[in-house]
Structure formats: structure tokens, C-alpha cells
Design a protein around this motif. Structure first.
Motif, short mmCIF file in Angstrom:
data_model
loop_
_atom_site.label_atom_id
_atom_site.label_comp_id
_atom_site.label_asym_id
_atom_site.label_seq_id
_atom_site.Cartn_x
_atom_site.Cartn_y
_atom_site.Cartn_z
N GLN A 1 0.90 -1.18 0.12
CA GLN A 1 0.01 -0.15 -0.03
C GLN A 1 0.85 1.32 -0.08
O GLN A 1 0.21 2.51 0.05
CB GLN A 1 -1.07 -0.09 1.19
N GLY A 2 2.19 1.19 -0.23
CA GLY A 2 3.18 2.37 -0.18
C GLY A 2 3.26 2.93 1.15
O GLY A 2 3.93 3.90 1.23
N PHE A 3 3.46 2.05 2.40
CA PHE A 3 3.73 2.28 3.74
C PHE A 3 5.01 1.61 4.21
O PHE A 3 5.15 0.66 3.72
CB PHE A 3 2.54 1.96 4.61
N ASN A 4 6.06 2.33 4.74
CA ASN A 4 7.18 1.61 5.49
C ASN A 4 7.27 2.25 6.67
O ASN A 4 8.20 3.19 6.89
CB ASN A 4 8.23 2.04 4.43
N PRO A 5 6.62 1.87 7.70
CA PRO A 5 6.87 2.23 8.95
C PRO A 5 8.18 2.01 9.55
O PRO A 5 8.80 1.08 9.37
CB PRO A 5 5.79 1.27 9.96
N PRO A 6 8.74 3.08 10.48
CA PRO A 6 7.97 4.23 10.94
C PRO A 6 7.94 5.43 10.06
O PRO A 6 7.32 6.48 10.43
CB PRO A 6 8.56 4.40 12.25
N THR A 7 8.89 5.32 9.07
CA THR A 7 9.17 6.78 8.31
C THR A 7 7.59 7.03 7.52
O THR A 7 7.49 8.31 7.49
CB THR A 7 10.04 6.50 7.23
N VAL A 8 7.17 5.99 6.94
CA VAL A 8 5.79 6.34 6.36
C VAL A 8 4.67 5.34 6.88
O VAL A 8 4.97 4.21 6.68
CB VAL A 8 5.77 6.18 4.69
N SER A 9 3.83 5.97 7.78
CA SER A 9 3.04 4.96 8.20
C SER A 9 1.52 5.44 7.98
O SER A 9 1.13 6.72 7.58
CB SER A 9 3.16 5.28 9.78
N PRO A 10 0.45 4.58 8.06
CA PRO A 10 -0.92 4.89 7.87
C PRO A 10 -1.47 5.66 9.12
O PRO A 10 -2.66 6.21 8.75
CB PRO A 10 -1.48 3.52 7.72
N GLY A 11 -0.94 5.99 10.07
CA GLY A 11 -1.32 6.87 11.14
C GLY A 11 -1.73 5.93 12.35
O GLY A 11 -1.25 4.74 12.64
N LEU A 12 -1.83 6.66 13.44
CA LEU A 12 -1.91 6.18 14.91
C LEU A 12 -3.44 5.26 15.01
O LEU A 12 -4.67 5.86 14.60
CB LEU A 12 -2.03 6.96 15.96
N PRO A 13 -3.65 4.16 15.14
CA PRO A 13 -4.96 3.39 15.36
C PRO A 13 -5.69 3.89 16.62
O PRO A 13 -5.10 4.32 17.64
CB PRO A 13 -4.54 1.81 15.44
N ALA A 14 -7.06 3.79 16.22
CA ALA A 14 -8.11 4.10 17.39
C ALA A 14 -8.66 2.84 17.90
O ALA A 14 -9.01 3.08 19.07
CB ALA A 14 -8.95 5.12 17.06
N LEU A 15 -8.84 1.94 17.10
CA LEU A 15 -9.14 0.53 17.61
C LEU A 15 -8.20 -0.41 17.71
O LEU A 15 -7.11 -0.28 17.19
CB LEU A 15 -10.47 0.11 16.56
N GLY A 16 -8.41 -1.54 18.21
CA GLY A 16 -7.32 -2.59 18.12
C GLY A 16 -6.14 -2.08 18.83
O GLY A 16 -5.05 -2.83 18.59
N THR A 17 -6.22 -1.17 19.72
CA THR A 17 -4.82 -0.85 20.49
C THR A 17 -4.46 -1.73 21.39
O THR A 17 -3.23 -1.76 21.94
CB THR A 17 -4.98 0.67 21.11
#
Length: 969
Positions: free
Chosen positions: A630-646
Motif C-alpha cells: 500500500q506504499g507504507f514503510n513504518p515508521p518513516t511512512v505510516s498509515p497513522g495511529l490506530p484508534a481501535l485494536g490498540t
């Protein structure tokens, strides 16, 4: 006298030699017969119905009534048993009504096609008895035979019930025109001219020759008004001798009451003004015409018809060398040209070898009638030059012609493209069902490949016979498929392994149904090929639309009580909405049951009870697509902080039961409204991050206090700020809350924030809402306006969760009075204001301050402007501390002239020192379409390109002018 011969010749050749029914078959959905007594029997494949008593017959657009009737119903062919032909003979006060046209006489005969399942007979005394030996049936059989002989040379197929006129006794000679004016059209026809001469017509009746400028006027009992103008005219009457004019001084008046038709030539103009809501006026321009006042039929040469499409109030212009008006709002023509332009050479038009037009009732009665058409040999023309051909087409002008939209341009990642939208039924040459519209798209992109999609919307419903409650439904579906040879670039890292030729796409169907007794249901079914298709091709749907999953939902709601059942699962195993992209899963409900009670009064209305109850099987359906895909490579490029499933996720179903019970005690303490409340909550889980089956108890109590204070100053006045009297309204509000739980939210799976992620916090909110009201508008039009409003709330929380649970720590906090346990526990100050400087200028502002960090989280300031009818604009700035973003936005739309309009948009981030987004478009209004050219650039996604659109005016709907990423279906 030569032109008089032309009148008689046209009368015979144009009217009486031509059939008086339409050429294109239209099938009625219903034929409903109502009477007290009916006899039925069969004769081969024909069903015969004889009614010897008052009878009413209703088709889709036709109503009939008589004292007696005989109906023959026969399949149109052995292979097509579904469609039936109904032949109807009416006797005794016979009447046929079609729209505003009413036909009556002794007797009447009509025919129509109807669907077999739409034939209904309502007769309490109905018997299976062969009544073919009765005088009524023999009389009807003779009329049927006479009718068949009179119409044997008519074109095959009747479009609708168009009565051919009264049958005179037993004569077999075809009637050249009605022997007497129909009883349903007794309104006189006033006439004015420079010179009048009476002559004897060939059938022995009196005709009047008018020259020197002619004007004919008929005012009908319905309030409709018809005016005809021409250089010359011949008036046909029912008078057989000048002796019938008993009073020579009243000659014109008596003749006006006997006029049954008129032939006009030389700059002929017919203007029809209806007195019915939703029916547009019609204007006809022609060289020659024969007009029959009793049936509103006409034959015109070199005709021009003007009518109004009521949905968009657009003028529709039809031109034809030879046109027949079959009734008001119903035409048939050869070599017709259809356009929304009154120019002699329209820029865009539709031409047809043969065309049939008629007005039909719209499904929305507030809009009025819509114009339906059927044509053969269709060509699309630009400035009278054909550029596209179709063998046949049909549809309604409100839904659009076959080619509904055209767009072409160039876009980053897509290359040069061409996009078209077509009406399905229109291109198939059939009239679409009234409550169904289907269109398809055919596109091509030089960097991606060919693409196509099928979209539609439908609806319907009825009232139940007993309770008269609604039973309605609506739905829509859309799909899009691309044989993609390109690579997705979403403004992130390059997406690996996304190239190569492959078939990609999406499809979504949504249906909503309303049943009697307060029941409703919703169904959704969606499919998507891969994780990035929606984000790349339909970003607006990805960010704002529903998930592409499978869902079935049913609800019963009656006053304060609601029951619902929900099943929702994700067979695609993909994240299909931007709101779940940070989670990388979607929550399945297999199933979920809810029972709620809202605002139930208790203890003689002193207490109010609220109840929420749920039982559900929940599962995390994790995306099968990796972050790298999907074009993400954490932690440099991340989809964001989750609100569920934490607290973790699990592949198995977790069964959860939850109940929340609240009691409010509203009271008044002087001018203060006080509402103390207590609630208790119990939640049981079948699984947890530790593998246990926790039972969570949660209790809370609080108080809401509000009041209102105001003062009016009638002397306050300022012409500069448009202030005329001032009323200051102050509404203080205090919320106090505390709670406790036996299990922290870190020990359970987080499926829903409002249930699983609630916090056992204590909170206090102090809010102040203020409004300054004034009067504006001037004498006789004074109205109350909130000239300025200011709302401020301060939120404090105690027993807050650890900072690691409240990420991002720096962002604002918020208190939710309706469910305080679900609040975001960060100490904060929130404020917003609105200043309505005038009706055309509004200043907006808002801010959020994080007390914990002693930092401003957000600041927003904007101005909305409108100057006359030409200029509208927005200028604003938004600061986000967490993103170090300070973006200034400008948007403007300005009408340079009546033909040219320019739109401009710009966003620039001063904190980052870079452009964010730019777009500019210019529109050119032509007589039949709007041309739009747009250039856009998006720094965030790296997208840029241009697009060119053609918007038809009145004849359909066009595609959006935005970039490909905001391309709507």
C-alpha cells in the motif's frame, strides 16, 4: 382560392389518410376495471369481459367511464403471452380522458397494450357466464368490426389509447372529420381577422375563410388557454347551412361555438398555456397546420415546438419538416431536430429520421411532467454537422439523451484520457421504466488502459390497501473495471508489484426498504479487487463513502423504542475506507442485535429513562494486503495511529454483551435547569488479550445545568454594521461527571470506541454560549439574525489514562455531554465564533488550546464573501500544531460576463514553505452546453493534469470538472 384547395388537400392527406394513433408501441403497466357486475368468458385465446352497469377503466395515463362496456383481451402473439391487447367498446355516457383531453360520444372504441400481470378486475358480483347472445355484446361486436375496417390501413402498433372519433351510425365511409364537436370540448373558439368570407365545404358544412391576419383563442373550463395566429385560415364548423345562424348580428358568436377545426398557414404560431402545476407552456411555430380543437390533434409543416422541461426549467425546442400533434403534449414527426437552443443553427442538437414525443407524469409530483421520446435514425450534430450515429434511442429528457457526458484531458499517472457516459435504455432504443435509470461508462486512459462501468438507481413503493401505510424502497448500484497496465502512485512510497496488465475494479450495491408498522431494512454488497484501487481511482468514495463489504440491517422503531439486527462482514479482506486505513482491519459483526429505549417517562414524568442493550459477535478482519503493497514503510511512512485494536487483535469471533441503563431527574431550581443523572453499564466478553472472559462493570453519575439570560437594547443602531436593535442572549452551561470501573480498557479488545474504549474519568466542563441578535431586511421584511455568536467551553479531566493511551498527546481534548465516558480526556479550551457582517459577508473563527501542554492545537480563521450574482469567494487559514502546518486557502468563483466564468483555488503551507494545491478553471456558456477547462496540481499526492468537459444544458447531466481523483460516478 388556390390556397383553400391546399387546405382541403392537406386536410385529407395529412389528417384523414394518416392514422390517428401514435406509431411507437407503449405498453401500459396496468388496466384496472371497476364495476358492480361483470361477466367473463373465453373465445379461443381471447378473454371477454361484459359489464352491464356503471364501469370505470383506468390505464397508466387514460381514464374511461360508461354505463356499459365490452372488453376483449388477447395476447399480442403466441410467443409473447405477457403483453396483452385490450380492445374496449363503451356505451352510454361514454368518456375517455387523456390528460386534459376528454373524448365523449355514442359509442366510443379504444385499444391499448397492457402487461398481463397488470390487469385487475374489481367486481363484487363477478360470474363466469357466456353473454355473447345479449344485445349489448352484439352491438359491441358490430362496433369492433366497424372499427377494424376503419383502421385497417393504420400503422401497426398503438402507442396508447388515442380515440379515433365517434362512429356515426352504420355508415362504412371513413369520417373525414367529426360530424359534430365532441361533447367534452364545448368551449367556443373566438376568432379575429381583417376579412371573413363563408363558403360551403365539400361535405355540406359551412367553412369560413379568414385573411388579413388571423387570431384564434379558446379558453377552456380547466383554465387552459390556447391561442393560434396566422396570416390566413380556414375554419371548419358543424353548421350545415347559413340558416343555422339564427341571429345575423350574433353570427361570429354562433360560429365560434360551432368551430371544430382550423387550417392555418403563413407564419403560424400556436401558444398553449396550461393551468396545471408542473406542466410547462408550449409554443409551436410552423408554416401550415391543421388543428382539431376537440382532440388537440394537429398536422404541421416546417414546425417549431417550444416546451419546458420542468425539473431544470430548461426550454426544449423541436424542429421538423412535418409534425403531427396527437394531443396536447404529444407529437410525432419525421426528420425532427431536438435542442435546447432557439438559434436557427444550434451548437449541439439531436436529429432523428422519426421521433415521437410526449409528456408523462413524473415520479416526483413536485417536479411535474417530464418529456419522453422515442426516435429512429439518431444523429448527434454540432452546428448541424453530424458527428455520431445510433440506430435508435428513447428515454426522458430529464434523465438525459444517450450521450450524457463527455470529458477528455491529461492527468498524472493516467495520461491522456477520454471519458463518456451513456444512458443504457436510451442506447437500446427503449423507454426506461419510470423509477429506474441505468447508465454505463466507456473510458480510455493512455497510461492505464480501457475502462468501463455500469451504474443505476431505482425506487418504488405503494400504500397498503388496509392501513394505507407506505411500502417504499430505493437503491443504487455502481461498478467500474479497468484493464490496468500502470502503477499506482498515491503520494507515498512507490507501490511494489503493482505494474503489469491486470483487471481491477469495484462494485457496490445499496438498497433501502421501508415496510409498514415502522419497519425498515438496508442491504449492501460490495467488492473491490485490491487495497489501493479505490484510493487511486475514486478517492472521494474511499474517504467519504461506505465500506465495500456485505451488510444486512433491519430496524423497528416506534416512538421511544428501537430494535435492530445487523450482519456485516468483509469477504474482500481489505480495508475499503480511509477511516480504517490506520487500523488495517475492518470490524465484522456476525451478527449484532440492539434494543434501545430513549426518553421513556417514569414516576409521573418526574424521571426519564434511557436504555441501550446489545449482543454481538465481533471479529477483526485484517487486511490481506501488506503495508508495503500500500506504499507504507513504518515508521518513516505510516498509515497513522490506530484508534481501535490498540490492545491487540484476534482472528476469532469475540461474543460481547453490553447494557447501559441511565435515569435522568430533570428539575428547575429558579431560572436554572438542572438534570442530575446516574447510569450503570455491564459488558461481558468471551475473549480478551489475555485469553480470559472478563466482565466489565462501569458506573457513572453527573449533573447538567443550563440557563438563559437575555437583554434587549432597542436603541442600538449602526448603518455601517447593519445593526437595528440588539438582543444579547447568554446561555451558561456546567457539566459535572465522575465514573468508576472494575476493569481498565487496556484489558479488553477495542472494537467500538463508545463501548470498549470508554474511560473511568472525572470531568468538569464550563461553557458559555452567547448570541447577539439584530433585525435586518428593511420595512416590511424585517427578520431576526444572529449578527455575532461566540461559544467557549473549558474542559478539565481527572483520573486520566496514561499518555501512551492518549496519543497524540498534544492534540485537543473534548467533553461529550451526551456520553461523557467516551470523551477525549485532555484538559482543553475550545472556542468558535461567527460574525455575520452582512448577508453577503461572514467571518468564521475557531481555536483549541491544550491546557496540559500549554499549547495552541488548532486555529482557524476564514471569510465568506458574496458580491452580487457574479462573485463568491472564501479566504481562510488553518493552523495545526501537531503537523506543523499553517495552510492559507483561497477559493473564488467570478462571472466575467454572461458567457464566461472563472474559478480559482489555491492552498499554500507557510510553515513548510511549499505549495499544497492549485486549480483554475474557465467556463464558456454556449446556447446548448457549457464548455469547461480545468488545470489542477496537488503537492500532497503529486497529482496534476487538465481536463475538458462538455455539460449539456437540459438534455442530460455531465461529468464533474474536477480532477480524476474527484471524479464522481
Amino acid at each position: 382560392m388556390g390556397w383553400r384547395c391546399v387546405a382541403i388537400l392537406l386536410l385529407w392527406m395529412g389528417i384523414f389518410a394518416a392514422p390517428l394513433h401514435a406509431q411507437i408501441p407503449v405498453t401500459n403497466d396496468k388496466l384496472q376495471l371497476t364495476s358492480k357486475v361483470a361477466s367473463t368468458w373465453t373465445e379461443g385465446r381471447t378473454t371477454v369481459i361484459l359489464v352491464d352497469g356503471e364501469v370505470n377503466i383506468e390505464l397508466d395515463r387514460i381514464k374511461m367511464s360508461a354505463k356499459q362496456a365490452v372488453i376483449w383481451i388477447t395476447p399480442v402473439s403466441i410467443r409473447n403471452l405477457e403483453i396483452q391487447e385490450a380492445q374496449i367498446a363503451l356505451f352510454g355516457d361514454a368518456k375517455i380522458q387523456q390528460g386534459s383531453a376528454i373524448r365523449s360520444g355514442e359509442p366510443l372504441f379504444a385499444s391499448a397494450q397492457v402487461r398481463g400481470d397488470g390487469i385487475l378486475i374489481h367486481a363484487p358480483d363477478r360470474n363466469a357466464h357466456d353473454a355473447s347472445d345479449t344485445p349489448l355484446y352484439k352491438q359491441a361486436l358490430a362496433l369492433r368490426a366497424l372499427q377494424g375496417a376503419a383502421t385497417r390501413q393504420a400503422d401497426e402498433g398503438a402507442a396508447d389509447v388515442i380515440p379515433i372519433g365517434p362512429i356515426a351510425g352504420s355508415t362504412t365511409r371513413p369520417q373525414t372529420r367529426p360530424a359534430k364537436r365532441p361533447n367534452g370540448s364545448n368551449e367556443p373558439v373566438e376568432f379575429f381577422s381583417g376579412h371573413l368570407e363563408t363558403v360551403q365545404a365539400d361535405d355540406g358544412t359551412i367553412a369560413a375563410v379568414l385573411t388579413g391576419g388571423v387570431q384564434l383563442i379558446q379558453r377552456r373550463e380547466t383554465g387552459d388557454y390556447i391561442e393560434l395566429q396566422a396570416d390566413r385560415a380556414v375554419l371548419f364548423t358543424s353548421l350545415h347551412s347559413l340558416k343555422d345562424l339564427t341571429d345575423p348580428q350574433q353570427r361570429n358568436k354562433q360560429m365560434s361555438q360551432s368551430i371544430i377545426g382550423a387550417y392555418l398557414e403563413g407564419d403560424v404560431r400556436i401558444h398553449y398555456t396550461p393551468n396545471r402545476k408542473g406542466v410547462g407552456e408550449q409554443r409551436l411555430n410552423t408554416d401550415k397546420v391543421y388543428y382539431e380543437f376537440g382532440t388537440d390533434r394537429a398536422v404541421m409543416t416546417m414546425a417549431i415546438v417550444h416546451t419546458v422541461e420542468p425539473a431544470h426549467q430548461t426550454t426544449i425546442v423541436a424542429r421538423a419538416k412535418l409534425m403531427r400533434q396527437l394531443s396536447i403534449g404529444e407529437y410525432r414527426a419525421d426528420h425532427m431536430q431536438l435542442s435546447t437552443s432557439s438559434f436557427a443553427v444550434p451548437s449541439i442538437s439531436i436529429a432523428a429520421d422519426r421521433m415521437y414525443l410526449r409528456e408523462e407524469p413524473n415520479s416526483n409530483p413536485l417536479i411535474g411532467n417530464e418529456v419522453a421520446y422515442q426516435g429512429q435514425g439518431i444523429t448527434f450534430q454540432a452546428f448541424d454537422v453530424p458527428f455520431f450515429w445510433m440506430p435508435a434511442s428513447s428515454g426522458t429528457l430529464q434523465k438525459g439523451l444517450p450521450l450524457r457526458a463527455l470529458e477528455f484531458g491529461d492527468a498524472h499517472d493516467f495520461g491522456y484520457f477520454g471519458k463518456t457516459e451513456w444512458g443504457l435504455f436510451e442506447t437500446l432504443g427503449t423507454l426506461p421504466p419510470r423509477d429506474l435509470d441505468v447508465n454505463y461508462r466507456v473510458d480510455y486512459f493512455s497510461e492505464r488502459g480501457p475502462a468501463a462501468g455500469l451504474n443505476g438507481a431505482y425506487g418504488g413503493g405503494f400504500l397498503t390497501d388496509t392501513a394505507k401505510t407506505p411500502w417504499d424502497f430505493t437503491g443504487d448500484f455502481h461498478s467500474y473495471f479497468v484493464y490496468d497496465q500502470g502503477t499506482d502512485d498515491l503520494g507515498r512510497l512507490p507501490i511494489p508489484n503493482s505494474g503489469g496488465e491486470r483487471l481491477r475494479g469495484e462494485a457496490l450495491w445499496e438498497h433501502q426498504h421501508f415496510f409498514p408498522d415502522h419497519w425498515s431494512a438496508q442491504v449492501r454488497a460490495g467488492w473491490v479487487s485490491d487495497a489501493t484501487f479505490l484510493e487511486q481511482w475514486f478517492r472521494r468514495d474511499f474517504e467519504q463513502g461506505p465500506p465495500h463489504n456485505e451488510m444486512a440491517y433491519i430496524k423497528h422503531q416506534d416512538q421511544t423504542e428501537t430494535f435492530s439486527a445487523d450482519v456485516e462482514w468483509q469477504p474482500n479482506r481489505l480495508v475499503t475506507t480511509s477511516g480504517q486505513q490506520q487500523e488495517q482491519f475492518e470490524v465484522e459483526r456476525l451478527p449484532e442485535f440492539r434494543y434501545d429505549q430513549i426518553g421513556v417517562p417514569l414516576a409521573k414524568n418526574n424521571l426519564t429513562f434511557f436504555s441501550q442493550n446489545e449482543a454481538a459477535g465481533l471479529r477483526f478482519q485484517v487486511s490481506r494486503s501488506s503495508l508495503q503493497a500500500q506504499g507504507f514503510n513504518p515508521p518513516t511512512v505510516s498509515p497513522g495511529l490506530p484508534a481501535l485494536g490498540t490492545t491487540g487483535i484476534d482472528n476469532d469471533i469475540t461474543w460481547r454483551g453490553d447494557t447501559r441503563q441511565e435515569i435522568d431527574w430533570p428539575m428547575s431550581v429558579g431560572p436554572i435547569r438542572v438534570v442530575p443523572y446516574v447510569f450503570g453499564r455491564y459488558t461481558q466478553y468471551s475473549n480478551s488479550p489475555t485469553g480470559s472472559t472478563p466482565a466489565r462493570f462501569f458506573a457513572g453519575a453527573g449533573t447538567r445545568m443550563t440557563t438563559e439570560i437575555w437583554k434587549t437594547d432597542p436603541t442600538a443602531r449602526s448603518d455601517l454594521f447593519d445593526i437595528h436593535q440588539l438582543r444579547h442572549v447568554i446561555e451558561p452551561e456546567v457539566n459535572l461527571f465522575t465514573s468508576a470501573t472494575n476493569i481498565d480498557n487496556t484489558q479488553v479488545f477495542i472494537y467500538d470506541q463508545a463501548i470498549d474504549k470508554i474511560n473511568d474519568v472525572s470531568a468538569a466542563q464550563f461553557a458559555l454560549h452567547q448570541r447577539w441578535q439584530t433585525k435586518r431586511g428593511g420595512p416590511g421584511e424585517w427578520r431576526s439574525v444572529d449578527a455575532f455568536s461566540l461559544n467557549v467551553d473549558v474542559d478539565f479531566f481527572a483520573n486520566k489514562p496514561p499518555k501512551s493511551v492518549r496519543e497524540p498527546v498534544n492534540f485537543r481534548g473534548i467533553y461529550l455531554p451526551y456520553m461523557p465516558e467516551a470523551s477525549t480526556p485532555r484538559d482543553a479550551i475550545n472556542a468558535d465564533a461567527a460574525w455575520r457582517v452582512s448577508d453577503n459577508t461572514v467571518v468564521l473563527a475557531d481555536t483549541a488550546y491544550n491546557i496540559d501542554k500549554r499549547e495552541v492545537d488548532t486555529i482557524g480563521l476564514g471569510v465568506l464573501l458574496r458580491r452580487g450574482e457574479r462573485l463568491s469567494a472564501f479566504i481562510g487559514n488553518r493552523y495545526l500544531a501537531d503537523l506543523d502546518s499553517n495552510i492559507t486557502s483561497i477559493a473564488m468563483n467570478y462571472e466575467l460576463t454572461s458567457k464566461y466564468t472563472i474559478a480559482f483555488g489555491q492552498q499554500f503551507d507557510f510553515s513548510q514553505g511549499q505549495n499544497v494545491q492549485s486549480n483554475v478553471s474557465i467556463q464558456r456558456h454556449f446556447d446548448t452546453f457549457i464548455f469547461s477547462a480545468t488545470y489542477y496540481f496537488d503537492e500532497i499526492t503529486g497529482e496534476n493534469g487538465f481536463s475538458v468537459n462538455l455539460y449539456p444544458i437540459g438534455l442530460g447531466q455531465a461529468l464533474d470538472t474536477g480532477s480524476l481523483q474527484t471524479f464522481r460516478r
